[in-house]
Scaffold this motif. Sequence first.
Motif, short mmCIF file in Angstrom:
data_model
loop_
_atom_site.label_atom_id
_atom_site.label_comp_id
_atom_site.label_asym_id
_atom_site.label_seq_id
_atom_site.Cartn_x
_atom_site.Cartn_y
_atom_site.Cartn_z
N ARG A 74 90.12 33.64 8.42
CA ARG A 74 89.77 32.27 8.80
C ARG A 74 89.73 32.14 10.32
NH1 ARG A 74 92.66 31.05 4.13
NH2 ARG A 74 94.65 30.88 5.23
N ALA A 75 90.70 32.77 11.01
CA ALA A 75 90.76 32.69 12.48
C ALA A 75 89.54 33.36 13.10
CB ALA A 75 92.04 33.34 12.99
N VAL A 76 89.12 34.50 12.54
CA VAL A 76 87.93 35.18 13.05
C VAL A 76 86.70 34.31 12.83
CG1 VAL A 76 86.45 37.20 12.63
CG2 VAL A 76 88.91 37.50 12.80
N GLY A 77 86.67 33.61 11.71
CA GLY A 77 85.57 32.69 11.44
C GLY A 77 85.59 31.49 12.36
N GLU A 78 86.76 30.94 12.60
CA GLU A 78 86.88 29.78 13.51
C GLU A 78 86.48 30.16 14.93
OE1 GLU A 78 90.87 28.38 12.97
OE2 GLU A 78 90.48 27.76 10.90
N ARG A 98 83.16 45.07 8.85
CA ARG A 98 83.27 46.02 9.97
C ARG A 98 83.59 45.27 11.27
NH1 ARG A 98 78.92 48.51 7.38
NH2 ARG A 98 77.41 47.59 8.80
N ILE A 99 82.97 44.12 11.47
CA ILE A 99 83.23 43.33 12.67
C ILE A 99 84.68 42.83 12.65
CG2 ILE A 99 82.64 41.18 13.86
CD1 ILE A 99 79.73 41.65 12.81
N ALA A 100 85.12 42.33 11.50
CA ALA A 100 86.50 41.85 11.39
C ALA A 100 87.49 43.00 11.57
CB ALA A 100 86.71 41.16 10.04
N ALA A 101 87.14 44.19 11.10
CA ALA A 101 88.01 45.36 11.27
C ALA A 101 88.15 45.70 12.75
CB ALA A 101 87.47 46.55 10.49
N ARG A 102 87.06 45.59 13.50
CA ARG A 102 87.12 45.84 14.96
C ARG A 102 88.04 44.81 15.62
NH1 ARG A 102 88.02 48.11 19.38
NH2 ARG A 102 86.66 47.67 21.13
N ALA A 103 87.94 43.55 15.19
CA ALA A 103 88.82 42.51 15.72
C ALA A 103 90.27 42.83 15.41
CB ALA A 103 88.44 41.15 15.16
N ARG A 104 90.50 43.30 14.21
CA ARG A 104 91.88 43.65 13.83
C ARG A 104 92.41 44.78 14.69
NH1 ARG A 104 94.83 46.11 8.92
NH2 ARG A 104 96.92 45.68 9.68
N GLU A 105 91.58 45.79 14.98
CA GLU A 105 92.00 46.88 15.87
C GLU A 105 92.49 46.33 17.20
OE1 GLU A 105 88.85 49.66 16.56
OE2 GLU A 105 88.59 50.09 14.43
N LEU A 106 91.70 45.44 17.78
CA LEU A 106 92.05 44.88 19.09
C LEU A 106 93.32 44.04 19.01
CD1 LEU A 106 88.48 43.95 20.33
CD2 LEU A 106 89.94 45.77 21.21
N VAL A 107 93.43 43.24 17.95
CA VAL A 107 94.63 42.40 17.77
C VAL A 107 95.85 43.29 17.57
CG1 VAL A 107 95.74 40.73 16.22
CG2 VAL A 107 93.37 40.37 16.97
N ASP A 108 95.70 44.36 16.81
CA ASP A 108 96.83 45.29 16.60
C ASP A 108 97.27 45.95 17.90
OD1 ASP A 108 96.84 44.67 13.91
OD2 ASP A 108 95.92 46.56 13.27
N GLN A 109 96.34 46.04 18.87
CA GLN A 109 96.67 46.61 20.18
C GLN A 109 97.28 45.57 21.13
OE1 GLN A 109 93.00 48.34 21.56
NE2 GLN A 109 92.93 49.82 19.90
#
Length: 113
Positions: free
Chosen positions: A38-42, A64-75
């Motif tokens: 939801r946050a990625v969508g917002e 795939r786009i959300a997975a890239r966002a998750r990688e960055l957030v995890d970092q």
Amino acid sequence: MPTENDAPVAGNLDDDDYPAYTMGRAADVLGTTPAFLRAVGEAGLVTPLRSEGGHRRYSRRQLRIAARARELVDQGTPIEAACRIISLENQLDDALRLNREVRRKLDEHGAHT
């Protein structure tokens, strides 16, 4: 007369843009929560399709786009910044692709003169 929406579902399974994943399944695939999606969508990074019942549906491309966002957030990157980074990465990819196309056309034009 059949419409695009009448295409067999099996034919859509290879389509990266076909919204095949429910929010719960998408969250499971990504190892995240529906709140993250939801946050990625917002943030405007992905805009899931809505089913007739109003439920969010995600495509493989969006995952795939959300997975890239998750990688960055995890970092340690804040989600808003992660979404902006991905947006800028996509813009850069588009600009580089356009640049290659223009160079190729100029090279072809130069070969004909």
